[in-house]
Write a protein that holds these residues in place. Structure first.
Motif, mmCIF file in Angstrom:
data_model
loop_
_atom_site.group_PDB
_atom_site.id
_atom_site.type_symbol
_atom_site.label_atom_id
_atom_site.label_comp_id
_atom_site.label_asym_id
_atom_site.label_seq_id
_atom_site.Cartn_x
_atom_site.Cartn_y
_atom_site.Cartn_z
ATOM 1 N N LYS A 36 51.293 38.934 39.362
ATOM 2 C CA LYS A 36 50.389 39.692 40.249
ATOM 3 C C LYS A 36 49.696 38.761 41.253
ATOM 4 C CE LYS A 36 46.469 39.476 37.068
ATOM 5 N NZ LYS A 36 45.782 40.119 35.948
ATOM 6 N N SER A 198 46.539 33.495 29.506
ATOM 7 C CA SER A 198 46.486 32.033 29.666
ATOM 8 C C SER A 198 45.429 31.381 28.780
ATOM 9 C CB SER A 198 46.221 31.668 31.120
ATOM 10 O OG SER A 198 47.316 32.036 31.914
ATOM 11 N N GLY A 215 49.721 34.397 33.366
ATOM 12 C CA GLY A 215 49.741 34.264 34.829
ATOM 13 C C GLY A 215 49.281 32.888 35.272
ATOM 14 N N THR A 216 47.972 32.667 35.190
ATOM 15 C CA THR A 216 47.348 31.446 35.699
ATOM 16 C C THR A 216 48.015 30.157 35.210
ATOM 17 O OG1 THR A 216 45.289 32.702 35.572
ATOM 18 C CG2 THR A 216 45.099 30.351 36.025
ATOM 19 N N ARG A 222 44.501 32.518 40.812
ATOM 20 C CA ARG A 222 44.676 33.607 41.760
ATOM 21 C C ARG A 222 43.515 33.643 42.752
ATOM 22 N NH1 ARG A 222 46.530 35.797 36.999
ATOM 23 N NH2 ARG A 222 44.446 36.477 36.424
HETATM 24 C C1 LIG Z 1 46.283 39.300 34.870
HETATM 25 C C2 LIG Z 1 46.652 39.744 33.518
HETATM 26 C C3 LIG Z 1 47.167 38.839 32.575
HETATM 27 C C4 LIG Z 1 47.351 37.363 32.847
HETATM 28 O O1 LIG Z 1 46.135 36.709 32.928
HETATM 29 P P1 LIG Z 1 46.038 35.102 33.048
HETATM 30 O O2 LIG Z 1 44.687 34.801 32.548
HETATM 31 O O3 LIG Z 1 46.218 34.782 34.497
HETATM 32 O O4 LIG Z 1 47.120 34.530 32.211
HETATM 33 C C5 LIG Z 1 47.514 39.343 31.334
HETATM 34 N N1 LIG Z 1 47.377 40.646 31.026
HETATM 35 C C6 LIG Z 1 46.895 41.537 31.897
HETATM 36 C C7 LIG Z 1 46.767 42.957 31.496
HETATM 37 C C8 LIG Z 1 46.513 41.122 33.170
HETATM 38 O O5 LIG Z 1 46.024 42.021 34.036
#
Ligand SMILES: *Cc1c(COP(=O)(O)O)cnc(C)c1O
Length: 222
Positions: A36, A198, A215-216, A222
């Motif tokens: 995302k 993360s 993600g991160t 982000r």
């Molecule tokens: C953004 C998101 C993640 C990932 O988050 P990070 O902290 O960047 O790893 C995981 N699950 C959901 C539902 C998210 O919206």
């Protein structure tokens, strides 16, 4: 090696170590790369490094990116899903993690039938009882389970949750352990637990997570 490829390698190694420490096979934890807000170029970098499962949390963003990327990517939808976006999400996502009402579940079932697809779904619970988060309250689980079992065009695979924002380790562990307990109580035949991001995937894997959403730690801030 690119930044993303290096990060991805590190995360994969850490998952393998954590799985082994929990006495679990390495392939019992799937890594979902949460892409995302990141552009298709970043996703392609991860793809070239071997990553195939990606997750998005907005229907429009998923619909914009997916057609520009390789067809063998497995898309996971992890965000709050509005009824009017279900058809759009079903065009791309093989998995929907965020099913948190009977109404939404039945709508996904009906539209999947019309579209001729059979998505995998998870029921999302809000075990931290935070008002500003998505996910159904635990008390609603029996009703959701009954609806999931009655559905004909989807595969119910398990449960999903997020730890409360800024939760300490004890709280996070309690929430993740509770999700696992609820799955074994309500659907002992199912296996999937989508939990861990993360900041807390080490705890999640120790508590039995089968899908970590990261993600991160892969793509950066982000
Ligand atoms: C953004 C998101 C993640 C990932 O988050 P990070 O902290 O960047 O790893 C995981 N699950 C959901 C539902 C998210 O919206």
């Amino acid at each position: 090696m690119s930044y993303i490829a290096a990060q991805l390698r590190e995360v994969r190694q850490r998952i393998a170590t954590l799985a082994a420490a929990a006495g679990r096979p390495e392939d019992s934890v799937r890594l979902l790369a949460v892409s995302k807000t990141f552009p298709v170029e970043a996703i392609l970098e991860a793809y070239r490094a071997g990553q195939r499962a990606f997750a998005e949390n907005k229907a429009q963003e998923l619909a914009a990116k997916a057609p520009l990327l390789p067809a063998d990517i497995e898309w996971h939808f992890i965000g709050h899903l509005q009824g009017n976006k279900v058809a759009q999400v079903l065009r791309h996502a093989a998995w929907i993690h965020s099913v948190d009402s009977v109404k939404l579940l039945q709508r996904i079932d009906r539209l999947a039938g019309e579209a001729g697809v059979t998505p995998n779904i998870l029921l999302e619970l809000n075990l931290g009882a935070e008002a500003d988060k998505t996910g159904a309250p635990e008390s609603m689980l029996p009703e959701l389970v009954a609806a999931a079992r009655a559905a004909t065009h989807l595969h119910w695979q398990g449960l999903m949750c997020m730890a409360p924002l800024d939760a300490d380790e004890v709280t996070t562990r309690r929430v993740f352990s509770r999700l696992r307990e609820l799955l074994s109580q309500h659907a002992p035949e199912l296996t999937e637990l989508s939990m861990g991001m993360s900041g807390d995937y080490a705890i999640a894997i120790a508590c039995g997570s089968t899908m970590v959403r990261i993600g991160t730690a892969i793509f950066g801030k982000r």
